[in-house]
Design an enzyme around this catalytic site. Structure first.
Site, PDB file in Angstrom:
ATOM      1  CG  HIS A 288      10.071  -0.456  -0.736  1.00 60.55           C
ATOM      2  ND1 HIS A 288       8.794  -0.311  -0.248  1.00 60.55           N
ATOM      3  CD2 HIS A 288       9.966  -0.270  -2.084  1.00 60.55           C
ATOM      4  CE1 HIS A 288       7.965  -0.054  -1.258  1.00 60.55           C
ATOM      5  NE2 HIS A 288       8.657  -0.017  -2.376  1.00 60.55           N
TER       6      HIS A 288
ATOM      7  CB  THR B 200       0.881   3.580  -4.667  1.00 62.13           C
ATOM      8  OG1 THR B 200       1.817   2.594  -5.113  1.00 62.13           O
ATOM      9  CG2 THR B 200       0.653   4.606  -5.736  1.00 62.13           C
TER      10      THR B 200
ATOM     11  CE1 TYR C 186      -3.903  -1.376   0.055  1.00 62.43           C
ATOM     12  CE2 TYR C 186      -5.490  -3.121   0.516  1.00 62.43           C
ATOM     13  CZ  TYR C 186      -4.957  -2.196  -0.351  1.00 62.43           C
ATOM     14  OH  TYR C 186      -5.468  -2.062  -1.628  1.00 62.43           O
TER      15      TYR C 186
ATOM     16  N   GLY D  43       0.815  -1.223   0.000  1.00 61.57           N
ATOM     17  CA  GLY D  43       0.000   0.000   0.000  1.00 61.57           C
ATOM     18  C   GLY D  43       0.845   1.267   0.000  1.00 61.57           C
TER      19      GLY D  43
HETATM   20  P1  A3P Z   1      -3.155  -5.163  -5.666  1.00 57.44           P
HETATM   21  O1  A3P Z   1      -2.066  -5.699  -6.533  1.00 57.44           O
HETATM   22  O2  A3P Z   1      -3.632  -6.168  -4.658  1.00 57.44           O
HETATM   23  O3  A3P Z   1      -4.265  -4.553  -6.421  1.00 57.44           O
HETATM   24  P2  A3P Z   1       2.419  -0.692  -3.446  1.00 57.44           P
HETATM   25  O4  A3P Z   1       1.818   0.650  -3.596  1.00 57.44           O
HETATM   26  O5  A3P Z   1       3.051  -0.925  -2.098  1.00 57.44           O
HETATM   27  O6  A3P Z   1       3.274  -1.046  -4.591  1.00 57.44           O
HETATM   28  O7  A3P Z   1       1.200  -1.716  -3.437  1.00 57.44           O
HETATM   29  C1  A3P Z   1       0.438  -1.914  -4.587  1.00 57.44           C
HETATM   30  C2  A3P Z   1      -0.920  -2.440  -4.161  1.00 57.44           C
HETATM   31  O8  A3P Z   1      -1.688  -1.359  -3.629  1.00 57.44           O
HETATM   32  C3  A3P Z   1      -1.694  -2.971  -5.338  1.00 57.44           C
HETATM   33  O9  A3P Z   1      -2.526  -3.986  -4.792  1.00 57.44           O
HETATM   34  C4  A3P Z   1      -2.480  -1.755  -5.768  1.00 57.44           C
HETATM   35  O10 A3P Z   1      -3.595  -2.045  -6.559  1.00 57.44           O
HETATM   36  C5  A3P Z   1      -2.866  -1.170  -4.422  1.00 57.44           C
HETATM   37  N1  A3P Z   1      -3.156   0.268  -4.472  1.00 57.44           N
HETATM   38  C6  A3P Z   1      -2.572   1.215  -5.237  1.00 57.44           C
HETATM   39  N2  A3P Z   1      -3.129   2.410  -5.012  1.00 57.44           N
HETATM   40  C7  A3P Z   1      -4.092   2.218  -4.083  1.00 57.44           C
HETATM   41  C8  A3P Z   1      -5.024   3.092  -3.451  1.00 57.44           C
HETATM   42  N3  A3P Z   1      -5.076   4.374  -3.740  1.00 57.44           N
HETATM   43  N4  A3P Z   1      -5.861   2.552  -2.535  1.00 57.44           N
HETATM   44  C9  A3P Z   1      -5.809   1.236  -2.237  1.00 57.44           C
HETATM   45  N5  A3P Z   1      -4.965   0.359  -2.810  1.00 57.44           N
HETATM   46  C10 A3P Z   1      -4.104   0.843  -3.723  1.00 57.44           C
END
Ligand code: A3P
Length: 311
Positions: free
Chosen positions: A119, A63, A207, A61
């Site tokens: 990270h 992003t 999350y 989560g």
């Molecule tokens: P999924 O692959 O399960 O859909 P990170 O940002 O740490 O790389 O994580 C990516 C995950 O967060 C992905 O999960 C993505 O779809 C989800 N994600 C990205 N933006 C988001 C938002 N605004 N709210 C909730 N989940 C989000």
């Protein structure tokens, strides 16, 4: 730097058709470029007491946390119709410690922007982080959804179709701790111990809790990073508007997040849409067998039962 990698344990991930190669350094599995970025950060990053580090394991989560934190800290300047988040990929709004040391240095000189994303596991962070006692926000997520998200993300980057990438192989590697910045449980444990050692300086967000009710965690986050919402702001709907602006539904349909690209390390160019897949809780059910679920749940339970983080 090159000689560091010559004698390190190395693993080629077959389910990526051999495109993803990991090295184990300082107890952490990672891509070469991200190890290099972490080493440079360890050598050069001078954390300030006013910094706030947004820390996460990939795919938990990050992003979303970056978008929310950016919107919170810049809300006096922008609203939902003028926010840079409408035209800028969230990862480009917050400097990434493993890549953007110059930008962070400039922000420090100009003093204003407190947020830095990373990270890097807590145990491998530059020493200045604990010495400065700066704040840390840590987001975490159900390991099963983290793995499914990582599996699809990596396939997306290396363009490997699902039928050519046995999920079971990615699963076995993840359980062995072989995934970017892995193992996941050590990552969580490191930050959990930091929270024990430095109470009040480390905030944990989950999350799944945020998906259920983001308002409560938004208030905690804003308060923690030093930008609390006033009663007037809450009544005026500022919290709701930020949640809406940063929602998966909103961000994933913006042009910049549908067709842009991003470089977390010099060698890799990643399409921004790869960061927005489903944004749901529980997609693991579409990938896991009953045995896999049992195995990963007991593994996480065994590693993290003392933390109270697994419920
Ligand atoms: P999924 O692959 O399960 O859909 P990170 O940002 O740490 O790389 O994580 C990516 C995950 O967060 C992905 O999960 C993505 O779809 C989800 N994600 C990205 N933006 C988001 C938002 N605004 N709210 C909730 N989940 C989000």
């Amino acid at each position: 730097m090159e000689e560091i990698f010559e004698n390190l344990p190395q693993h080629t991930c077959n389910w990526t058709k051999g495109r993803l190669i990991m090295y184990k350094y300082q107890g952490i599995w990672n891509l070469k470029g991200l190890h290099e970025g972490s080493i440079l950060a360890q050598q050069n990053f001078k954390a300030q007491p006013t910094d706030v580090l947004l820390c996460s394991y990939p795919k938990t989560g990050t992003t979303w946390l970056k978008a929310l934190s950016f919107a919170i800290t810049t809300r006096a300047k922008y609203d939902g119709s003028t926010s840079p988040l409408l035209t800028t990929f969230p990862h480009e709004c917050i400097p990434f410690l493993e890549r953007d040391l110059d930008q962070i240095e400039n922000n420090h000189k100009n003093s204003c922007f407190p947020l830095v994303g990373t990270h890097i596991p807590y145990t491998c962070l530059p020493k200045s982080v604990s010495a400065s006692n700066c704040k840390i926000v840590y987001i975490y997520r159900d390991a099963k959804d983290v793995l499914v998200s990582y599996y699809n993300f990596v396939r997306g980057i290396y363009k490997v179709p699902e039928e050519d990438a046995p999920f079971k192989e990615a699963f076995d590697e993840f359980c062995e701790g072989v995934s970017s910045y892995g193992s996941y449980w050590d990552h969580i444990l490191g930050y959990w111990r930091a929270r024990q050692e430095r109470p009040g300086r480390v905030l944990f967000l989950k999350y799944e809790d945020m998906k259920r009710d983001a308002t409560r965690d938004m208030k905690r986050l804003a308060e923690f990073i030093g930008y609390p919402f006033s009663v007037a702001e809450e009544s005026a709907g500022v919290i709701k508007n930020i949640i809406k602006l940063c929602s998966f539904e909103n961000l994933s349909k913006l042009e910049v997040n549908k067709s842009g690209s991003y470089n977390p390390e010099d060698a890799t160019k990643i399409e921004t849409r790869t960061y927005f897949r489903k944004g749901k809780v529980g997609d693991w059910e579409n990938y896991f067998t009953h045995e896999m679920k049992q195995k990963i749940d007991s593994l996480m339970d065994e590693k993290l039962s003392d933390t109270g983080l697994i419920t």
